[in-house]
Design an enzyme around this catalytic site. Structure first.
Site, PDB file in Angstrom:
ATOM      1  N   ALA A 127      51.783  19.066  29.153  1.00 14.12           N
ATOM      2  CA  ALA A 127      52.741  18.532  28.174  1.00 14.12           C
ATOM      3  C   ALA A 127      53.793  17.699  28.897  1.00 14.12           C
ATOM      4  CB  ALA A 127      53.411  19.683  27.434  1.00 14.12           C
ATOM      5  N   TYR A 161      56.085  23.022  18.933  1.00 11.99           N
ATOM      6  CA  TYR A 161      56.907  21.891  19.337  1.00 11.99           C
ATOM      7  C   TYR A 161      57.025  20.924  18.149  1.00 11.99           C
ATOM      8  CZ  TYR A 161      56.368  24.300  23.695  1.00 11.99           C
ATOM      9  OH  TYR A 161      56.387  25.280  24.653  1.00 11.99           O
TER      10      TYR A 161
HETATM   11  C1  PHB Z   1      52.714  24.149  25.520  1.00 16.22           C
HETATM   12  O1  PHB Z   1      53.134  23.112  26.004  1.00 16.22           O
HETATM   13  O2  PHB Z   1      52.040  24.137  24.518  1.00 16.22           O
HETATM   14  C2  PHB Z   1      53.050  25.412  26.187  1.00 16.22           C
HETATM   15  C3  PHB Z   1      53.717  25.387  27.380  1.00 16.22           C
HETATM   16  C4  PHB Z   1      54.035  26.574  28.026  1.00 16.22           C
HETATM   17  C5  PHB Z   1      53.674  27.785  27.455  1.00 16.22           C
HETATM   18  C6  PHB Z   1      53.003  27.790  26.248  1.00 16.22           C
HETATM   19  C7  PHB Z   1      52.684  26.598  25.611  1.00 16.22           C
HETATM   20  O3  PHB Z   1      53.965  28.936  28.085  1.00 16.22           O
END
Ligand code: PHB
Length: 357
Positions: free
Chosen positions: A56, A179
């Site tokens: 991400a 998000y």
């Molecule tokens: C995500 O970016 O979807 C994400 C990142 C860290 C996490 C869980 C999900 O611990």
């Protein structure tokens, strides 16, 4: 009958196998969210994946949800990523970038005091965020005005352009895990009225506007979308996860996306259900499954036509040569969870490959 080791045409990309690397937040960028040489080494080690979906990555400044996660909004960040894509390509791999806005998971202490934005002024509860001052509760976000939404779409579009300049093979839009785009999509976090709230069509509008903007840069055949209709992480819930899945699958069909990437369950198992059957029923393209698949289960899902590929997260983090290990039915390295998000090479680039083990 297909298996994990059959090649797969995914939009414009020809994947050598169906063992994809899931996007994994690892917090090894620098304080300005620039990708580091260590990240190039890490991703290059994993170049035997059918496709690497890089972690991400912030599309806009001021929307940090983790400490030291990468961005793609500046020239310096794009240059840092270019070193990553060059390193992966030199090893014969392919890599797409996950485009991300953290929404209400962002924190003022990570963003120069700026209050996070979200569809509605509802905070994440029951969890805390890592900040330079230690773990802190999430704050109540500010409700985005409708007239601010074009700015969000433009941010994703600019990030998609930067990703192209950085040499990626495509991009994945992050529509999962609580998000910003997922917050709009699911009705537990979206209490808006107007064009972006209420019906599924309205709640999905921002995600689809973002997809269309990103497609205008890349072409649909180099764009994927990730959703997590059942994941309760980040205080998420929806009253009808199957309807959400079906609607998104139909909309993605109409656009001819490279792939749809569906997280099948809930990190905490609080929400139960089956979104994979409706996803397969509605979606005509390359369906990627994710979350807790063993190699055996993944192979069976592909052989039965339930899935076209599987994205492996934690197994890929701990096993740079995961496809070779699966092929050899070799033992897997154990992941070191204490170092998932810690700085430096330990628990990041020091997992041995089979030949070195
Ligand atoms: C995500 O970016 O979807 C994400 C990142 C860290 C996490 C869980 C999900 O611990």
């Amino acid at each position: 009958m297909f298996s994990l080791f059959n090649p797969l045409q995914t939009g414009a990309l020809k994947l050598p196998n169906r063992i994809l690397m899931a996007p994994l937040t690892r917090c090894r960028a620098d304080a300005d969210h620039n990708p580091t040489p260590l990240m190039a080494e890490y991703y290059a080690q994993r170049a035997s994946a059918g496709l690497i979906i890089a972690e991400a990555t912030m599309v806009m400044e001021g929307n940090s949800s983790f400490w030291m996660e990468p961005g793609i909004y500046s020239e310096a960040q794009a240059q840092g990523w270019k070193a990553v894509t060059d390193a992966v390509h030199a090893k014969g791999g392919q890599i797409v970038l996950q485009l991300w806005h953290g929404g209400r998971a962002c924190h003022p202490l990570l963003n120069g005091g700026i209050q996070p934005v979200a569809p509605s002024a509802i905070p994440i509860t029951g969890d805390e965020v890592h900040t330079p001052e230690g773990k802190k509760p999430y704050v109540t976000p500010r409700e985005l005005r409708d007239d601010e939404i074009p700015g969000i779409v433009a941010g994703f579009k600019k990030a998609a352009e930067n990703a192209k300049a950085a040499g990626f093979d495509g991009v994945e839009v992050h529509g999962a895990n609580g998000y910003l785009l997922d917050e709009f999509l699911r009705d537990g976090a979206n209490k808006r009225t107007g064009p972006y709230g209420g019906s599924i069509e309205n709640r999905a509008r921002l995600m689809l506007e973002v997809l269309d903007a990103v497609i205008s840069v890349w072409g649909a055949d180099r764009v994927g979308l990730r959703i997590s209709p059942l994941n309760s992480y980040n205080s998420m819930i929806d009253s009808d996860p199957v309807a959400v899945t079906t609607y998104i699958a139909e909309q993605v069909n109409a656009r001819g996306l490279a792939y749809l990437h569906v997280m099948r369950s809930d990190f905490s198992q609080a929400q139960q259900g089956d979104v994979m059957t409706p996803a397969r029923a509605a979606f005509k393209g390359v369906l990627v499954g994710n979350m807790g698949y063993t190699a055996d289960e993944a192979d069976k899902a592909i052989a039965s036509g339930q899935l076209d590929a599987v994205a492996f997260g934690v197994p890929f983090l701990a096993n740079p040569d995961l496809p070779a290990r699966i092929a050899a039915k070799a033992e897997l390295n154990a992941p070191d969870a204490a170092r998932f998000y810690s700085p430096g090479p330990k628990g990041y680039t020091d997992y041995p490959a089979l030949s070195a083990a």
